[in-house]
Design an enzyme around this catalytic site. Structure first.
Site, mmCIF file in Angstrom:
data_model
loop_
_atom_site.group_PDB
_atom_site.id
_atom_site.type_symbol
_atom_site.label_atom_id
_atom_site.label_comp_id
_atom_site.label_asym_id
_atom_site.label_seq_id
_atom_site.Cartn_x
_atom_site.Cartn_y
_atom_site.Cartn_z
ATOM 1 C CD GLU A 71 -2.827 -1.447 0.258
ATOM 2 O OE1 GLU A 71 -2.714 -0.821 -0.809
ATOM 3 O OE2 GLU A 71 -3.728 -2.270 0.476
ATOM 4 C CG HIS A 119 -4.266 0.643 5.721
ATOM 5 N ND1 HIS A 119 -5.621 0.845 5.564
ATOM 6 C CD2 HIS A 119 -4.020 -0.601 5.226
ATOM 7 C CE1 HIS A 119 -6.160 -0.232 5.005
ATOM 8 N NE2 HIS A 119 -5.212 -1.118 4.799
ATOM 9 C CG HIS A 133 -7.213 -4.516 7.318
ATOM 10 N ND1 HIS A 133 -6.771 -5.661 6.686
ATOM 11 C CD2 HIS A 133 -6.795 -3.486 6.554
ATOM 12 C CE1 HIS A 133 -6.098 -5.322 5.580
ATOM 13 N NE2 HIS A 133 -6.089 -4.017 5.483
ATOM 14 C CE1 TYR A 173 -11.817 15.606 23.795
ATOM 15 C CE2 TYR A 173 -9.906 14.894 22.552
ATOM 16 C CZ TYR A 173 -10.463 15.599 23.597
ATOM 17 O OH TYR A 173 -9.653 16.311 24.426
ATOM 18 C CG HIS A 220 -8.900 -2.287 2.232
ATOM 19 N ND1 HIS A 220 -8.091 -2.117 1.139
ATOM 20 C CD2 HIS A 220 -8.064 -2.658 3.235
ATOM 21 C CE1 HIS A 220 -6.843 -2.391 1.452
ATOM 22 N NE2 HIS A 220 -6.812 -2.722 2.720
#
Ligand code: 13P
Length: 210
Positions: free
Chosen positions: A75, A94, A96, A121, A161
């Protein structure tokens, strides 16, 4: 490498291990990077956050050319797209993580802003949560889709994803990723009982804590 750069990479690896230890990452899912000037250090492909070490990161330049012996995350294209879209970004996470990924798989998702604002927040940390359309992991086509949304917000979802969050520092990028995962968790916990903040309350928070 300066001592300060070295400590940023130590912080990056420690953040990854902490995210894993607290269940935000599992197996070899996710990737994390930091930008040091013209260089980007990123978790190697198929590595686990559980054991990420500062001296075992892959290195690329801002065009994605590998500059070291380790193969970068598949990625790396979208990490670089975020750095290009947000010049102030110093780190990209990143994940999952379960609830953010569940959100990214919902039917009838609002692709411009995937979550209602439930708590202050969340509103203070980001203007919206846009969703990039599905492409398989590692597909370079993700990069322009991510860039188009990263200019709008420091965080976004990838359809089917997971999530991407960035920040000026590793700590801020990781905190934003956690905030989104927890807001998604609240969203599913509350279901139909959720009472989002009003548009006026959200606007006041964003004006005050810009
Ligand atoms: P990498 O192991 O290549 O970083 O891929 C993991 C992942 O999360 C793909 O989206």
């Amino acid at each position: 490498m300066t001592q300060q750069e070295r400590s940023i990479l130590e912080e990056l690896a420690a953040a990854a291990r902490s995210l894993f230890a607290r269940g935000y990452s599992f197996g070899t899912a996710g990737n994390i990077s930091a930008r040091l000037g013209q260089r980007v250090f990123i978790s190697p492909t198929n590595s686990s956050f559980a054991r990420l070490a500062a001296d075992a990161l892959a290195e690329v330049d801002l065009e994605g050319q590998a500059a070291g012996p380790l193969t970068p995350s598949k990625e790396v294209h979208f990490h670089l797209a975020v750095y290009r879209a947000r010049p102030q970004a110093g780190a990209v996470v990143h994940l999952h993580s379960t609830h953010a990924t569940a959100l990214a798989c919902l039917r009838d998702l609002n692709l411009d802003d995937a979550l209602p604002v439930l708590t202050p927040y969340y509103a203070m940390r980001l203007p919206c949560l846009p969703v990039a359309p599905y492409h398989p992991p590692g597909d370079p086509l993700l990069a322009p889709e991510v860039a188009a949304r990263a200019v709008l917000s420091p965080a976004l979802l990838l359809r089917h994803h997971g999530l991407i969050a960035c920040g000026p520092t590793v700590a801020e990028a990781a905190a934003l990723a956690e905030e989104i995962e927890e807001q998604a968790r609240l969203f599913f916990l509350l279901g139909e009982r959720a009472q989002p903040l009003t548009a006026g309350q959200v606007a006041a928070l964003r004006a005050k804590f810009k």
